[in-house]
Design an enzyme around this catalytic site. Structure first.
Site, PDB file in Angstrom:
ATOM      1  CB  CYS B 138      -0.919  -0.015   1.216  1.00 33.07           C
ATOM      2  SG  CYS B 138      -2.022   1.403   1.234  1.00 33.07           S
ATOM      3  CB  CYS B 352      -1.455   3.746 -41.665  1.00 31.87           C
ATOM      4  SG  CYS B 352      -2.198   3.916 -43.306  1.00 31.87           S
TER       5      CYS B 352
END
Lengths: 439, 433
Positions: B138, B352
């Site tokens: 944690c 692209c």
């Protein structure tokens, strides 16, 4: 529908108030913020995007959609208005299915384009609701320009000229500015007096004086305008309408569809009389707008009759679908041969090498009202014509020096609001360049 | 039908899907609902010593969204359980008694002193729990008090505490690791040396989700201030996968069971963790986003895939991808690929082209009619076009056959294997014998 739809003949108030309100409300609900975010996320931000190419005003669509996606609709609106100052109206009336949305790669991929029209409306409405006008005028040039006709082309030109610092006098034959935006478009496409609100918003640029009920050839002449101003831009539309040319054309029940639509726009809907049986003759947007609104007023039977094949109709497939959805019957390949007080005789046609010919098969449609929507015409203007419209070269230059023209009255381009806006804008830029480089 | 049951470091459960130690496992009510929904096990939310901690009374979570407010990443500043120890112990005992076939692991976090562990472990053992998980992960709040990731960042502490735990209980001990560290192999090795039966990872990543630009304050904002939280959810999955693989590949810890955690949202995510060496998986954000019912999809999806591929058990697939996790230097430089655009699938968006032209190798051509084609003479097979293409399988990477000539380099594609270790440009290259 109430019993009112079954009243014979022509009658007003066929529906109750609630139905009128519902029928003439927004055809397509606007997107809320979340819907706009979701819709904008579908845009692929294409390279050299096909939607921009397809837009007559070349709005940078991927950019404005990305600006919506990043929660800056104000910046999106500026991107739109930079190219198209009537982006708000165009978002409502553009046949996007034939323009940007047809070109959208997602239309090709999935048959579901990005909702460009609705997104444009979201952005432009956001800014207009704030009352902000994101442009400021350049220093006065001392030049004055007459813009004749306060429709889409005229408003677009006037705004661009005023932006550059010119004084603009905007003339119109009607009491209110807006042209077809105010008088010609179906009511359900632009409810809540949007056309006037848009004009008021546009006028915030300053430097534009509106002069109403000034008709070219009546209250003023082209010579007079040319003398009084440094330049003239004509955007007078097509004021005349074609007639059927049949023997019984003069019957009371035969009405010009443009006039019907205009009356409807300027009236309480419940006060507009409509037939139980209505026939609309024509194949364009005016025919669809007249037919659909006849149904919305409570006409029981409405037919559109077009003389050629369905593929030749200038109303888009989406508009045709909308008409069918509203219960309008579409009849193609039939031409009117006789008009009676209670109906119209049509003859089926064949489109062959010799043009359109009648087949000899005749049928009759019952009609309490006949709306004629077979095209509009230009009156006498004293300029060279190209076909039946004012001949122009380049950005709207007419045969007379110092006079430009754009919109439906000028040759070239489709008769669309968005095309008119582009022509007005481009002519204004050319006028500006001419005035500043000249004397 | 594939067998989804597992025996993870001596802890049995009917399927590999456990709820991670977190708000969903904070109390009896939630855990009973989880078991009713079909979860194979839970790691009960971390217990500490009394007096119990307190939480903030403002927002505990912050989120990152994708399209349509799809939650991609979640950040939290919640601490360990804020209820009395005895309450939790009683509830754990009651649930375990009613659900004996489900895995009941209890997460623990007490100070780094042996007495504290000696005190709490017998209490947990008394509940009948199947194992403990040491919360060394944690990263917020508790770490300021020398616990959680403050322990997990010091391998010597991990080893020491793990040893205490193993000396003081018969229960299997899982050590939960923090990703807020440079080399995750070291804390894993430390846990292994201390006698850990397994490790679980990743815990959450130090994070600030967003900044409120009106307040100029990090979010979530508590009365104008914000503290860093722990980040989890789908966005952290690639980081977690790599850390799991690092431990699985490490010969020092090769036989150390791993419980995989980090953004697991679907059966496929779970299968990927298992393929990289996980023996069980833990889920939190997906449950917090969609509710406990998602486990049904996870079980049916994993089961269907295993059946389709002929995999009979979780043990049979666990770690199957580990041998293929390589170092860069051992990748085959003789493998040459070229992008190929399927013109039937292409929708001509040009993404692209923009990506390659602006940011890569100018290896895609664009014609006037928007046809996009790969220029083999320029294509280095970087895969960016594949990644930005909105159409699945429209652009693919095609391997060149040995013997053919790569038009980019003009060299023949060699058949054999050759990596960086033998490359002439490598100053440290080892000459082929």
């Amino acid at each position: 529908m109430t019993r009112g739809t079954r009243i014979d003949g022509i009658a007003a108030g066929r529906l109750d108030e609630q139905q009128y309100t519902q029928n003439f409300g927004d055809l397509y609900a606007p997107l809320d913020r979340h819907e706009a975010q979701v819709a904008s996320d579908r845009c692929y931000f294409c390279y050299d995007a096909p939607c921009v190419t397809a837009c007559p005003t070349s709005i940078d669509i991927p950019l404005f959609i990305r600006q919506i996606a990043t929660d800056t609709p104000e910046a999106a609106a500026k991107t739109i208005f930079d190219q198209n100052i009537l982006g708000g109206m165009c978002a409502r009336v553009c046949p996007t299915e034939q323009l940007c949305e047809e070109a959208c790669v997602r239309e090709a991929a999935e048959g579901k384009p990005v909702q460009i029209g609705l997104l444009q409306r979201y952005a432009s409405d956001t800014v207009m609701a704030q009352g902000k006008h994101p442009f400021s005028r350049a220093a006065p040039t001392g030049k004055t320009v007459a813009v004749v006709g306060a429709g889409p082309a005229g408003l677009s030109a006037a705004h661009r000229l005023a932006l550059h610092g010119h004084e603009v006098v905007l003339y119109d034959a009607k009491p209110k500015p807006g042209g077809l935006n105010e008088y010609g478009i179906a009511a359900y496409k632009t409810p809540d007096d949007f056309a006037q609100k848009e004009v008021d918003w546009l006028m915030q640029i300053g430097g534009i004086t509106f002069r109403h009920e000034q008709k070219l050839g009546a209250q003023m002449t082209l010579d007079g305008l040319a003398d009084a101003h440094d330049a003239v831009f004509l955007s007078i539309g097509l004021g005349g309408v074609n007639a059927l040319g049949l023997a019984d054309d003069g019957l009371d029940n035969v009405v010009d569809a443009v006039r019907f639509i205009e009356t409807l726009r300027q009236s309480e809907k419940s006060s507009v009389p409509i037939g139980r049986n209505v026939v609309v003759i024509g194949g364009g947007m005016t025919a669809v707008d007249a037919a659909v609104q006849s149904r919305l007023l409570g006409a029981e039977n409405v037919s559109i009759v077009y003389r050629r094949g369905q593929d030749r109709m200038s109303a888009s497939a989406k508009e045709q679908d909308h008409a069918r959805h509203e219960g309008v019957r579409l009849i193609c390949n039939a031409q009117p041969v006789a008009v009676h007080a209670d109906g119209v005789d049509f003859e089926y046609t064949a489109d062959g090498p010799d043009g359109l010919t009648g087949t000899g098969e005749v049928f009759r449609l019952a009609a309490d009202q006949v709306f004629v929507a077979i095209g509009q015409t230009l009156g006498e203007v004293g300029l060279d014509l190209d076909g039946r419209k004012i001949a122009v070269t380049g950005p709207g230059r007419t045969s007379r020096a110092g006079v430009w023209a754009g919109g439906d009255c000028a040759a070239g381009g489709e008769d669309l609001t968005v095309t008119a806006v582009a022509e007005g804008r481009d002519a204004a830029e050319d006028i500006h360049a001419t005035l500043m480089n000249g004397a | 039908m594939a067998d989804l049951s597992i025996d993870f470091a001596g802890i049995k459960s009917p399927n590999p899907f456990w709820l991670a130690s977190a708000p969903p496992t904070d109390k009896e009510y939630n855990v009973r609902r989880a078991f009713e929904a079909g979860w194979g096990g839970v790691v009960w939310k971390t217990l500490g010593l009394d007096p119990h901690i307190v939480n903030v009374n403002g927002p505990r979570y912050g989120a990152i969204y994708g399209a349509d407010r799809r939650l991609l990443g979640l950040n939290n500043i919640e601490l360990i359980t804020d209820r009395p120890l005895q309450t939790n112990l009683e509830e754990i005992k009651a649930v375990k008694r009613d659900w004996p076939d489900r895995a009941m692991v209890v997460s623990l976090m007490v100070p780094c002193e042996e007495w504290a562990w000696k005190q709490i472990l017998p209490l947990v053992e008394d509940t009948g729990a199947d194992g403990v998980e040491l919360n060394f992960g944690c990263p917020h709040g508790m770490s300021e008090r020398g616990m959680g990731s403050a322990v997990g960042q010091v391998p010597e502490y991990i080893e020491m505490v793990t040893r205490w735990v193993k000396q003081n209980t018969r229960m299997p001990c899982i050590v939960k690791l923090t990703p807020n560290i440079t080399d995750v192999r070291q804390p894993a090795e430390a846990a292994y040396r201390g006698g850990a039966d397994a490790v679980s990872l990743i815990n959450t990543i130090n994070s600030i989700t967003s900044v409120n630009l009106d307040l100029f304050a990090p979010e979530p904002t508590i009365d104008g201030k914000g503290a860093h939280g722990g980040y989890c959810g789908p966005a952290v999955k690639p980081i977690a996968l790599n850390m799991v693989a690092e431990i699985a590949r490490n010969t020092e810890t090769a036989d150390l069971p791993i419980s995989g955690i980090g953004g697991i949202t679907t059966w496929r995510d779970a299968a990927e963790f298992i393929a990289l060496g996980a023996g069980s998986v833990q889920v939190c954000t997906a449950a917090m986003t969609y509710g406990f019912k998602i486990v049904e999809e996870m079980k049916s999806g994993l089961s269907q895939w295993m059946d389709e591929k002929g995999h009979t058990s979780i043990a049979a697939i666990s770690g199957r991808a580990v041998p293929n996790c390589s170092d860069w230097k051992n990748l085959n430089l003789n493998y040459v690929a070229k992008a190929k655009i399927n013109q039937d699938l292409c929708i001509s968006c040009g993404r692209c082209f923009a990506a390659c032209e602006d940011t890569s190798h100018q290896a895609i051509g664009m014609s006037a009619d928007r046809t996009f084609t790969v220029i083999d003479e320029e294509c280095v097979a970087c895969n960016l076009c594949v990644n930005v293409c909105p159409v699945e399988d429209c652009i693919t990477m095609e391997a060149m056959a040995p013997g053919s000539v790569d038009p980019r380099t003009g060299k023949v594609v060699e058949e054999g294997f050759a990596d960086w270790t033998t490359h002439p440009n490598n100053p440290a290259a080892v000459a082929a014998e």
